[in-house]
Design a protein around this motif. Structure first.
Motif, mmCIF file in Angstrom:
data_model
loop_
_atom_site.group_PDB
_atom_site.id
_atom_site.type_symbol
_atom_site.label_atom_id
_atom_site.label_comp_id
_atom_site.label_asym_id
_atom_site.label_seq_id
_atom_site.Cartn_x
_atom_site.Cartn_y
_atom_site.Cartn_z
ATOM 1 N N UNK A 67 -0.463 2.312 -6.780
ATOM 2 C CA UNK A 67 -1.256 1.109 -6.935
ATOM 3 C C UNK A 67 -1.474 0.830 -8.422
ATOM 4 N N UNK A 68 -1.868 -0.405 -8.718
ATOM 5 C CA UNK A 68 -2.227 -0.749 -10.082
ATOM 6 C C UNK A 68 -3.368 -1.742 -10.071
ATOM 7 N N UNK A 69 -4.084 -1.761 -11.199
ATOM 8 C CA UNK A 69 -5.186 -2.702 -11.382
ATOM 9 C C UNK A 69 -5.017 -3.359 -12.738
ATOM 10 N N UNK A 70 -5.097 -4.687 -12.775
ATOM 11 C CA UNK A 70 -4.998 -5.448 -14.014
ATOM 12 C C UNK A 70 -6.385 -5.892 -14.427
ATOM 13 N N UNK A 71 -6.684 -5.770 -15.717
ATOM 14 C CA UNK A 71 -7.952 -6.238 -16.250
ATOM 15 C C UNK A 71 -7.693 -6.719 -17.671
ATOM 16 N N UNK A 72 -7.440 -8.022 -17.825
ATOM 17 C CA UNK A 72 -7.084 -8.561 -19.140
ATOM 18 C C UNK A 72 -5.768 -7.980 -19.592
ATOM 19 N N UNK A 73 -5.756 -7.289 -20.738
ATOM 20 C CA UNK A 73 -4.514 -6.679 -21.210
ATOM 21 C C UNK A 73 -4.445 -5.188 -20.871
ATOM 22 N N UNK A 74 -5.264 -4.742 -19.926
ATOM 23 C CA UNK A 74 -5.262 -3.345 -19.489
ATOM 24 C C UNK A 74 -4.655 -3.218 -18.099
ATOM 25 N N UNK A 75 -3.796 -2.233 -17.929
ATOM 26 C CA UNK A 75 -3.175 -1.940 -16.640
ATOM 27 C C UNK A 75 -3.455 -0.481 -16.319
ATOM 28 N N UNK A 76 -4.001 -0.224 -15.132
ATOM 29 C CA UNK A 76 -4.266 1.140 -14.695
ATOM 30 C C UNK A 76 -3.446 1.418 -13.450
ATOM 31 N N UNK A 77 -2.599 2.439 -13.518
ATOM 32 C CA UNK A 77 -1.786 2.868 -12.381
ATOM 33 C C UNK A 77 -2.474 4.058 -11.739
ATOM 34 N N UNK A 78 -2.455 4.128 -10.404
ATOM 35 C CA UNK A 78 -3.067 5.271 -9.723
ATOM 36 C C UNK A 78 -2.340 5.559 -8.418
ATOM 37 N N UNK A 79 -2.666 6.699 -7.844
ATOM 38 C CA UNK A 79 -2.107 7.142 -6.561
ATOM 39 C C UNK A 79 -0.583 7.043 -6.539
ATOM 40 N N UNK A 80 0.070 7.470 -7.619
ATOM 41 C CA UNK A 80 1.526 7.406 -7.681
ATOM 42 C C UNK A 80 2.119 8.631 -6.984
ATOM 43 N N UNK A 81 2.980 8.364 -6.006
ATOM 44 C CA UNK A 81 3.674 9.408 -5.256
ATOM 45 C C UNK A 81 5.171 9.203 -5.418
ATOM 46 N N UNK A 82 5.937 10.276 -5.325
ATOM 47 C CA UNK A 82 7.394 10.176 -5.397
ATOM 48 C C UNK A 82 8.029 11.005 -4.290
ATOM 49 N N UNK A 83 9.295 10.667 -4.008
ATOM 50 C CA UNK A 83 10.082 11.550 -3.168
ATOM 51 C C UNK A 83 10.397 12.788 -4.006
ATOM 52 N N UNK A 84 11.029 13.787 -3.430
ATOM 53 C CA UNK A 84 11.243 15.042 -4.159
ATOM 54 C C UNK A 84 12.703 15.487 -4.125
#
Length: 135
Positions: A67-84
Protein backbone atom coordinates in the motif's frame (compact mmCIF):
# COMPACT_ATOMS: atom_id res chain seq x y z
CA UNK A 1 27.25 9.76 -13.59
CA UNK A 2 24.15 9.80 -15.81
CA UNK A 3 21.95 9.01 -12.81
CA UNK A 4 23.40 11.98 -10.91
CA UNK A 5 22.91 14.25 -13.91
CA UNK A 6 19.27 13.15 -14.25
CA UNK A 7 18.62 13.93 -10.61
CA UNK A 8 20.10 17.42 -11.02
CA UNK A 9 18.00 17.96 -14.11
CA UNK A 10 14.82 16.98 -12.33
CA UNK A 11 15.54 19.04 -9.26
CA UNK A 12 17.17 22.01 -10.95
CA UNK A 13 14.71 22.87 -13.71
CA UNK A 14 12.43 24.98 -11.55
CA UNK A 15 9.42 23.30 -13.20
CA UNK A 16 9.07 20.44 -10.74
CA UNK A 17 5.62 19.81 -9.35
CA UNK A 18 6.13 19.59 -5.61
CA UNK A 19 2.65 18.32 -4.76
CA UNK A 20 1.85 15.00 -6.36
CA UNK A 21 -1.29 14.85 -8.41
CA UNK A 22 -3.69 11.92 -8.19
CA UNK A 23 -2.47 10.64 -11.56
CA UNK A 24 0.29 8.53 -10.05
CA UNK A 25 -2.01 5.72 -11.12
CA UNK A 26 -0.45 3.59 -13.79
CA UNK A 27 2.74 1.69 -14.52
CA UNK A 28 6.20 3.02 -13.64
CA UNK A 29 9.68 1.61 -14.32
CA UNK A 30 12.62 2.34 -12.04
CA UNK A 31 15.34 3.38 -14.50
CA UNK A 32 18.14 4.19 -12.07
CA UNK A 33 19.06 4.93 -8.51
CA UNK A 34 21.74 6.11 -6.16
CA UNK A 35 20.88 3.69 -3.36
CA UNK A 36 23.70 2.11 -1.35
CA UNK A 37 24.52 -1.62 -1.58
CA UNK A 38 23.28 -2.36 -5.12
CA UNK A 39 22.96 -1.10 -8.66
CA UNK A 40 20.01 -1.68 -10.99
CA UNK A 41 20.38 -4.75 -13.20
CA UNK A 42 19.92 -4.01 -16.89
CA UNK A 43 16.99 -5.94 -18.40
CA UNK A 44 15.71 -6.73 -14.86
CA UNK A 45 14.58 -3.26 -13.79
CA UNK A 46 11.88 -3.07 -11.11
CA UNK A 47 8.38 -1.95 -12.10
CA UNK A 48 5.71 -0.40 -9.91
CA UNK A 49 1.99 -0.28 -10.67
CA UNK A 50 -0.09 2.16 -8.64
CA UNK A 51 -3.88 2.17 -8.45
CA UNK A 52 -5.19 4.44 -5.70
CA UNK A 53 -3.54 3.31 -2.49
CA UNK A 54 -2.52 -0.11 -3.88
CA UNK A 55 0.98 -0.97 -5.05
CA UNK A 56 1.87 -3.99 -7.19
CA UNK A 57 4.83 -4.71 -9.42
CA UNK A 58 8.08 -6.58 -9.63
CA UNK A 59 11.53 -6.24 -8.07
CA UNK A 60 13.12 -7.53 -11.27
CA UNK A 61 12.59 -11.12 -10.13
CA UNK A 62 9.84 -11.39 -7.53
CA UNK A 63 6.33 -9.92 -7.60
CA UNK A 64 5.50 -7.35 -4.95
CA UNK A 65 2.37 -5.80 -3.50
CA UNK A 66 1.60 -3.33 -0.75
CA UNK A 67 0.00 0.00 0.00
CA UNK A 68 0.98 3.64 -0.27
CA UNK A 69 -0.18 6.96 1.11
CA UNK A 70 0.32 10.33 -0.61
CA UNK A 71 0.52 13.54 1.38
CA UNK A 72 1.69 16.53 -0.67
CA UNK A 73 5.20 15.64 -1.83
CA UNK A 74 5.51 12.75 0.66
CA UNK A 75 4.90 9.12 -0.26
CA UNK A 76 4.78 6.38 2.38
CA UNK A 77 4.89 2.73 1.30
CA UNK A 78 3.79 0.03 3.74
CA UNK A 79 2.81 -3.63 4.03
CA UNK A 80 5.07 -4.59 1.11
CA UNK A 81 5.12 -8.34 0.46
CA UNK A 82 6.96 -10.29 -2.23
CA UNK A 83 7.01 -13.75 -3.68
CA UNK A 84 10.11 -15.75 -2.75
CA UNK A 85 11.60 -17.04 -6.00
CA UNK A 86 15.36 -17.57 -6.20
CA UNK A 87 17.07 -14.85 -8.22
CA UNK A 88 20.60 -14.31 -9.55
CA UNK A 89 22.86 -12.69 -6.93
CA UNK A 90 22.86 -9.20 -8.52
CA UNK A 91 19.05 -9.23 -8.86
CA UNK A 92 18.70 -10.35 -5.23
CA UNK A 93 20.89 -7.42 -4.15
CA UNK A 94 18.75 -5.09 -6.30
CA UNK A 95 15.57 -6.46 -4.70
CA UNK A 96 16.89 -6.08 -1.16
CA UNK A 97 18.04 -2.49 -1.78
CA UNK A 98 14.69 -1.58 -3.33
CA UNK A 99 12.62 -3.12 -0.52
CA UNK A 100 14.81 -1.45 2.11
CA UNK A 101 14.34 1.92 0.36
CA UNK A 102 10.55 1.60 0.15
CA UNK A 103 9.44 -0.36 3.21
CA UNK A 104 7.89 1.68 5.98
CA UNK A 105 9.58 4.93 4.97
CA UNK A 106 8.28 8.30 3.95
CA UNK A 107 10.01 9.41 0.75
CA UNK A 108 10.13 12.88 -0.74
CA UNK A 109 8.75 12.92 -4.28
CA UNK A 110 9.54 15.33 -7.10
CA UNK A 111 7.62 14.94 -10.32
CA UNK A 112 8.29 16.47 -13.75
CA UNK A 113 5.90 15.26 -16.46
CA UNK A 114 6.43 11.47 -16.77
CA UNK A 115 9.49 11.38 -14.49
CA UNK A 116 9.35 10.85 -10.75
CA UNK A 117 12.25 11.04 -8.32
CA UNK A 118 11.85 9.52 -4.85
CA UNK A 119 14.40 10.69 -2.27
CA UNK A 120 14.94 8.14 0.49
CA UNK A 121 17.31 10.33 2.47
CA UNK A 122 20.09 7.84 1.69
CA UNK A 123 19.68 7.86 -2.09
CA UNK A 124 17.34 8.51 -4.97
CA UNK A 125 15.08 6.36 -7.16
CA UNK A 126 14.53 7.65 -10.70
CA UNK A 127 11.27 6.40 -12.18
CA UNK A 128 9.64 6.83 -15.60
CA UNK A 129 5.99 6.35 -16.45
CA UNK A 130 5.54 3.38 -18.78
CA UNK A 131 3.30 4.23 -21.71
CA UNK A 132 1.71 2.10 -24.38
CA UNK A 133 1.80 3.70 -27.78
CA UNK A 134 -1.11 3.12 -30.10
CA UNK A 135 -0.73 3.15 -33.90
Amino acid sequence: MKKFTLVLLLLGTGTAQIALSPDLNGSWKIVGWTLPDAVPVKNRLPQLNIQGDRLTGTTGCNRLNGTLRLNGNSVTFSAINTTRMACPEAVTAQEQALLKALSGRTLTATRVQDSLTLDTGAGMLNIRRMTVQTP
